[in-house]
Design an enzyme around this catalytic site. Structure first.
Site, PDB file in Angstrom:
ATOM      1  N   LYS A  85       0.811  -1.217   0.000  1.00 48.45           N
ATOM      2  CA  LYS A  85       0.000   0.000   0.000  1.00 48.45           C
ATOM      3  C   LYS A  85       0.850   1.276   0.000  1.00 48.45           C
ATOM      4  O   LYS A  85       0.324   2.365   0.108  1.00 48.45           O
ATOM      5  CB  LYS A  85      -0.944   0.004   1.207  1.00 48.45           C
ATOM      6  CG  LYS A  85      -1.891  -1.182   1.231  1.00 48.45           C
ATOM      7  CD  LYS A  85      -2.783  -1.149   2.453  1.00 48.45           C
ATOM      8  CE  LYS A  85      -3.665  -2.360   2.578  1.00 48.45           C
ATOM      9  NZ  LYS A  85      -4.564  -2.605   1.495  1.00 48.45           N
ATOM     10  N   LEU A 122      13.441  -1.390  -1.807  1.00 51.98           N
ATOM     11  CA  LEU A 122      12.882  -0.290  -1.015  1.00 51.98           C
ATOM     12  C   LEU A 122      13.985   0.654  -0.561  1.00 51.98           C
ATOM     13  O   LEU A 122      13.892   1.871  -0.741  1.00 51.98           O
ATOM     14  CB  LEU A 122      12.129  -0.836   0.205  1.00 51.98           C
ATOM     15  CG  LEU A 122      11.647   0.219   1.201  1.00 51.98           C
ATOM     16  CD1 LEU A 122      10.591   1.121   0.573  1.00 51.98           C
ATOM     17  CD2 LEU A 122      11.124  -0.440   2.459  1.00 51.98           C
ATOM     18  N   TYR A 123      15.045   0.111   0.021  1.00 52.00           N
ATOM     19  CA  TYR A 123      16.134   0.957   0.507  1.00 52.00           C
ATOM     20  C   TYR A 123      16.819   1.692  -0.636  1.00 52.00           C
ATOM     21  O   TYR A 123      17.136   2.887  -0.514  1.00 52.00           O
ATOM     22  CB  TYR A 123      17.144   0.131   1.298  1.00 52.00           C
ATOM     23  CG  TYR A 123      16.589  -0.461   2.571  1.00 52.00           C
ATOM     24  CD1 TYR A 123      15.733   0.259   3.398  1.00 52.00           C
ATOM     25  CD2 TYR A 123      16.907  -1.752   2.958  1.00 52.00           C
ATOM     26  CE1 TYR A 123      15.212  -0.280   4.562  1.00 52.00           C
ATOM     27  CE2 TYR A 123      16.398  -2.302   4.123  1.00 52.00           C
ATOM     28  CZ  TYR A 123      15.553  -1.568   4.926  1.00 52.00           C
ATOM     29  OH  TYR A 123      15.049  -2.106   6.072  1.00 52.00           O
TER      30      TYR A 123
END
Length: 146
Positions: A85, A122-123
């Site tokens: 999300k 993500l990082y």
């Protein structure tokens, strides 16, 4: 929707401990109860709940590693019910803002278990880069904060 980071305290520790990732992700993330116990005895760690408005959706913990003396993100998870999300990216941005305010212009570290491609992506999307270093059988990443 507003993402906030709230320090873990007497009001939310139990809810943080109940958060969980999916079974296929458990090899990549320490349980939150273990992290909370660590923070209770190792005062250099700062556990926080990740909230979307007033809903607890994840958990993170940062602080200064006593061995390396580096400020690092040592725990980061979004509960399995709330993944996909966008909360992970938004919370990471909030964390980087908090770290910059608290510590200033520093090198901020994290690490990933090899094979945890989702965490690596993500990082990297937040500006972390692989250092080539391996600690605790994990790949070390760093982001320079200005």
């Amino acid at each position: 929707m507003r993402i906030t980071l709230r320090a873990v305290d007497a009001d939310n520790w139990h809810d943080c401990a109940k958060l969980s990732v999916s079974d296929d992700q458990k090899e990549y993330v320490a349980g939150n109860a273990v992290s909370l116990a660590q923070a209770a005895y190792e005062k250099q760690w700062y556990p926080h709940g990740i909230y979307a408005d007033d809903t607890l959706v994840g958990f993170l913990m940062f602080g200064t590693d006593q061995e390396t003396k580096r400020v690092e993100l040592c725990r980061y998870m979004i509960d399995k019910r709330y993944q996909g999300k966008g909360y992970g990216k938004l919370a990471l941005i909030k964390l980087l803002e908090l770290i910059a305010i608290r510590y200033g212009a520093i090198s901020f570290y994290t690490s990933i278990v090899p094979g945890n491609d989702a965490a690596g992506k993500l990082y990297e999307s937040a500006g972390f880069q692989m250092t080539g270093e391996v600690m605790w059988d994990e790949q070390v990443m760093v982001k320079q904060l200005h």
